[in-house]
Design an enzyme around this catalytic site. Structure first.
Site, short mmCIF file in Angstrom:
data_model
loop_
_atom_site.label_atom_id
_atom_site.label_comp_id
_atom_site.label_asym_id
_atom_site.label_seq_id
_atom_site.Cartn_x
_atom_site.Cartn_y
_atom_site.Cartn_z
N PRO A 19 38.09 42.70 51.11
CA PRO A 19 37.66 41.37 51.60
C PRO A 19 38.82 40.44 51.37
O PRO A 19 39.15 39.92 50.52
CB PRO A 19 36.33 41.19 50.96
CG PRO A 19 36.75 41.87 49.56
CD PRO A 19 37.72 43.02 49.76
N MET A 20 39.09 39.83 52.81
CA MET A 20 40.16 38.68 52.86
C MET A 20 39.37 37.61 53.85
O MET A 20 39.12 37.69 54.78
CB MET A 20 41.47 39.61 53.58
CG MET A 20 42.35 40.69 52.56
SD MET A 20 43.51 41.18 53.53
CE MET A 20 42.68 42.12 54.72
N GLN B 7 30.41 40.29 50.04
CA GLN B 7 31.01 39.77 48.72
C GLN B 7 30.68 38.32 48.64
O GLN B 7 30.65 37.68 49.56
CB GLN B 7 32.58 40.19 48.72
CG GLN B 7 33.17 39.85 47.47
CD GLN B 7 34.75 39.67 47.40
OE1 GLN B 7 35.39 38.80 47.84
NE2 GLN B 7 35.34 40.85 46.75
N CYS C 5 39.56 36.05 43.14
CA CYS C 5 40.36 35.30 43.97
C CYS C 5 41.08 34.42 43.12
O CYS C 5 40.48 33.57 42.25
CB CYS C 5 39.33 34.50 44.87
SG CYS C 5 40.11 33.34 46.11
N LYS D 225 35.16 43.32 42.14
CA LYS D 225 36.61 43.03 42.41
C LYS D 225 37.17 42.06 41.57
O LYS D 225 36.67 40.72 41.54
CB LYS D 225 37.11 43.01 43.47
CG LYS D 225 38.41 43.15 44.08
CD LYS D 225 38.63 43.01 45.51
CE LYS D 225 40.14 43.29 45.85
NZ LYS D 225 41.06 42.06 45.63
N ASN E 72 44.00 48.37 43.42
CA ASN E 72 44.31 47.48 44.76
C ASN E 72 45.64 46.82 44.27
O ASN E 72 45.93 46.28 43.00
CB ASN E 72 43.15 46.38 44.81
CG ASN E 72 43.57 45.38 45.79
OD1 ASN E 72 43.62 44.38 45.73
ND2 ASN E 72 44.03 45.75 47.16
N GLY E 73 46.57 46.57 45.32
CA GLY E 73 47.89 46.23 45.11
C GLY E 73 48.98 46.88 45.47
O GLY E 73 49.43 47.57 45.00
N ASP E 74 49.70 46.32 46.63
CA ASP E 74 50.93 46.89 46.89
C ASP E 74 50.88 48.27 47.53
O ASP E 74 51.87 48.81 47.88
CB ASP E 74 51.99 47.28 45.70
CG ASP E 74 52.43 45.79 45.05
OD1 ASP E 74 52.04 44.70 45.77
OD2 ASP E 74 53.11 45.85 44.07
N GLY F 12 44.56 45.92 51.37
CA GLY F 12 44.41 44.42 52.08
C GLY F 12 45.50 44.16 53.04
O GLY F 12 45.48 44.36 54.17
#
Length: 332
Positions: free
Chosen positions: A19-20, A73, A103, A142, A205-207, A229
């Site tokens: 979710p962005m 979310q 966030c 998250k 999540n991440g990279d 993302g």
């Protein structure tokens, strides 16, 4: 098969779209779903905005059947507001409710929401428990490793949130202090997945920005799935590319200019239909550079696309790109 709650069945190693804010709207989700995303979420929605019936917050509740399974979310710093917002979000008929405790931006964290709850674990647990009690849907979370390097408390957080009823946990491998800078550290994510007390799915999540990295992190940390993302912005093909590589060991051929134009037009068309001409044109501008990243001599076309004021202008410019690089128009 990975299960979230009693009714959400995902593939063995699902790929989730993160979710962005200002990105994960229905037009963007549509092209990512077509690109292979297994589970998607709305942009994060303010609990305060939702209970006050703010138009922008309400619009983010829009869900389409082809998107399922689909999560809404929520974020907020007030337990009562989160409880009320959960009831409202449940009425929009998503497949799950997700809580944003990750966030890092000041506008969210400084109001005691998002990653700020990592500084107050008892309140985070209390809020989560109230959300779980307020819906019949599965609740997921998250979050991040912690507030900063001195307070990486995700091991405690994971156990306590599972104890109050969450059905899955996605962990971004950075602290709030890192924002999105520096490499993500998945070491603690792996420790949580290997904790015998943890029985819910753990997503990392991440990279994750390539099929090779997806396979490496899958094997090294043993997570149940990956959330992607920023790497999906302008490149919704990443989901299917990862799936093909994990299944066959073969890299998919990268999308050519024809495919890029086709998907850009699809995205733009949906953006116009969902948001109206003015907002649809304006908000699509953030995507052009990513869709055509690496294309030689595209800069002048990007400048024209960003300045275009009508749909006819946008389609005309994309047709010029098609004529130059493909020799013929590309239809939606």
């Amino acid at each position: 098969m990975i299960k979230i709650g009693d009714h959400i069945n995902l593939p063995d190693f699902p790929l989730l779209l993160a979710p962005m804010e200002d990105v994960s709207d229905p037009p963007f989700r549509a092209v990512c779903k077509e690109g292979g995303a297994d589970l998607m979420y709305t942009e994060f929605i303010s609990s305060e905005g939702l209970i006050r019936d703010a138009a922008k917050s309400r619009q983010k509740l829009d869900i389409f059947e082809y998107e399922r399974p689909m999560g809404i979310q929520l974020f907020g710093g007030n337990v009562d507001s989160m409880r009320e917002a959960t009831v409202i979000a449940t009425q929009a008929n998503p497949d799950l409710i997700d809580i944003n405790y990750g966030c890092p931006v000041k506008a969210v964290a400084c109001k005691g929401a998002g990653a700020a709850l990592l500084q107050d674990i008892p309140k985070m647990v209390r809020m989560t428990e109230e959300v779980v009690k307020s819906t019949h849907l599965p609740v997921t979370v998250k979050t991040r490793l912690g507030w900063d390097d001195q307070t990486k408390n995700i091991l405690e957080v994971a156990e306590r949130l599972q104890d109050v009823g969450i059905q899955a946990l996605t962990i971004h491998g950075r602290t709030r202090a890192q924002l999105y800078k520096g490499p993500a550290d998945w070491t603690l994510i792996g420790q949580i997945k290997n904790n015998p007390r943890i029985t819910i799915p753990i997503f990392g999540n991440g990279d994750i920005d390539s099929p090779h990295k997806a396979q490496e992190y899958k094997n090294r940390y043993g997570v149940d799935g990956l959330m992607i993302g920023r790497a999906a912005i302008g490149y919704p093909w990443i989901f299917d590319e990862i799936k093909q590589f994990l299944t066959t060991g073969q890299l998919a051929e990268e999308p050519g200019i024809r495919e890029r134009i086709h998907v850009t037009k699809q995205h733009f068309d949906f953006s116009m239909r969902w948001k109206g001409d003015k907002l649809g044109i304006f908000e699509m501008r953030r995507h052009y550079a990513s869709y055509f990243k690496g294309l030689p001599d595209f800069k002048p076309y990007r400048a024209q696309l960003v300045e275009a004021m009508t749909a006819e202008e946008v389609y005309g410019i994309l047709d010029e790109v098609a004529e130059r690089f493909c020799g013929e128009p590309v239809l939606i």
